[in-house]
Design an enzyme around this catalytic site. Structure first.
Site, PDB file in Angstrom:
ATOM      1  N   ASP A 144       0.818  -1.204   0.000  1.00  0.00           N
ATOM      2  CA  ASP A 144       0.000   0.000   0.000  1.00  0.00           C
ATOM      3  C   ASP A 144       0.860   1.266   0.000  1.00  0.00           C
ATOM      4  O   ASP A 144       2.096   1.206   0.047  1.00  0.00           O
ATOM      5  CB  ASP A 144      -0.926   0.007   1.217  1.00  0.00           C
ATOM      6  N   TYR A 199       7.360 -10.238   6.458  1.00  0.00           N
ATOM      7  CA  TYR A 199       7.283  -8.800   6.638  1.00  0.00           C
ATOM      8  C   TYR A 199       7.971  -8.420   7.944  1.00  0.00           C
ATOM      9  O   TYR A 199       8.036  -9.220   8.883  1.00  0.00           O
ATOM     10  CB  TYR A 199       5.826  -8.319   6.707  1.00  0.00           C
TER      11      TYR A 199
END
Length: 447
Positions: A144, A199
């Site tokens: 994003d 992540y």
């Protein structure tokens, strides 16, 4: 004895015969040479030559018999497209996420930079940049707005130019770097072939400061709090229904069930008198905002804002509105292709997608570009501090702490009255921008 007239006639006839014979021989020789040239042309047509850039060309030769002039036309033949994957990293600051929208000329994305660089070096034609489906383009993980990646990956068809990585990097800005390109099997899909994704989330440790204590940049996490963070994080391990950790997913949706392999909390470190830690999460796949909501709920539980059993409740059918942690600290670190590597990595035609040869460059990009940017941005803008006190965190849970009124009323009121001060105004502005950024992201989907 012949008469002079008859002798002259024989001489003339003999000369004519000799001349005719010569003409016939010359004509025969010319016809033979033309046939040989024709045969040679048939055997070698089209004639191919390789230049320094290994570009193949067709040489078309035409002979004009009347003027005996030879003309040559050179027509480039593009190299055959190959299915490849491209490894690259980027700092997401200043870009509207990863995914490219060829029709949107206003909101720049990471893929805009990458695709345009490939066009400039003639790895792909402009038509493929305008319609990315023509080159079978697929990204492994969508990130994003504001989110960075140490090593993301895309698969596509392109012309395998020599030194492609170096050529592309010359066209890219400093905060985006290509690490390599490898040929992959025709069936390879960078998203569906990926077994797992790792992540990291970088954040200041004052985010875990108990609600009854004063939260400031001078806070240092204790060993007890650090162990509590680890214990709470471990409740995410395994397969669970994460419908409350994304947007638009129902409890009954099978795709809401995701598997988390591991969660690790790094030892704290100090940068510019602020203590930070890094949370590393490895999962099979993640939904939109899932990791940011997971981090948010860990913070809420450790601080004492939410009850310890909130994570287990979130796995049930009841709807729980979990806020999103700020996007700044989220980074895609690694993609895992274990099944693909096992099947194709040693078949003699393809390579394992582990990128050991670029390990030094990847580590340097992470330590020199991504992490320093996140830390500097956090210290300057105080996005986590703004989110803790002015974001949606405090309004989403039931509170029993006697200190709750201090956090939710006194501190915001005090800062509101001091909003004329530059640093207070900056905190309030950053909070508003984070909320607007989250609204922009709501129309997304899975990675």
């Amino acid at each position: 004895m012949l008469s002079p007239t008859r002798s002259s006639a024989q001489t003339i006839l003999k000369a004519v015969v000799t001349t005719a014979s010569t003409v016939i021989q010359e004509s025969t020789r010319t016809i033979t040479e033309q046939k040989e040239e024709s045969n040679d042309a048939d055997d070698s047509e089209p004639s191919k030559k390789k230049f320094k850039d290994d570009t193949e060309v067709e040489v078309e030769t035409s002979v004009t018999t009347q003027t005996t002039t030879t003309t040559t036309q050179i027509r480039p033949r593009p190299l055959k497209k190959r299915k490849v994957c491209v490894s690259f990293g980027y700092c997401g600051a200043g870009y509207f996420g990863l995914q490219r929208n060829a029709k949107d000329k206003v909101h720049r994305t990471i893929e805009d930079e990458l695709v345009e660089a490939l066009v400039k070096v003639d790895a792909i034609p402009q038509a493929h940049a305008d319609d990315m489906s023509k080159m079978a383009f697929q990204r492994a993980a969508r990130t994003d707005k504001g989110v960075s990646a140490v090593a993301n990956l895309v698969s596509l068809k392109l012309s395998p130019l020599e030194n492609l990585t170096e050529l592309v990097n010359e066209q890219l800005p400093k905060q985006i770097q290509m690490f390599g390109v490898k040929r992959v099997a025709a069936s390879f899909n960078s998203k569906n072939s990926c077994d797992a994704r790792t992540y990291i989330y970088i954040l200041p440790t004052y985010a875990f400061c108990p609600i009854e204590e004063i939260t400031s940049e001078s806070y240092r996490v204790t060993s007890e709090i650090l162990q509590l963070i680890k214990d709470v994080s471990n409740e995410y391990l395994g397969s669970h229904n994460f419908h409350n950790f994304t947007s638009g997913k129902k409890f009954t949706d099978p795709s809401a069930r995701r598997h988390i392999f591991s969660i690790n909390i790094a030892d704290p470190f100090i940068e510019e008198n602020v203590e930070f830690t890094i949370i590393t999460i490895k999962g099979q796949s993640f939904m939109l905002h899932q990791i940011r909501k997971m981090i948010s709920l860990i913070i809420a539980i450790v601080r004492g804002i939410a009850s310890r059993d909130t994570i287990q409740q979130a796995y049930n059918a009841d709807k729980i509105d979990v806020p999103k942690a700020p996007p700044l600290g989220l980074v895609l670190e690694k993609l895992h292709y274990d099944r693909y590597d096992k099947k194709f990595g040693k078949d003699g035609q393809h390579e394992a997608l582990t990128w050991e040869q670029a390990e030094t460059e990847i580590k340097k990009f992470k330590e020199d570009i991504i992490i320093p940017h996140i830390i500097k941005k956090e210290i300057t803008d105080k996005s986590m501090f703004s989110w803790l006190f002015f974001g949606p965190m405090l309004s989403r849970y039931e509170h029993t702490s006697p200190y709750f009124s201090i956090v939710t009323y006194i501190i915001p009121t005090l800062l509101g009255r001091l909003r004329h001060l530059p640093f207070v105004q900056k905190i309030l502005d950053n909070t508003l921008m984070n909320e607007l950024d989250d609204d922009d992201d709501e129309n997304g989907g899975d990675e």
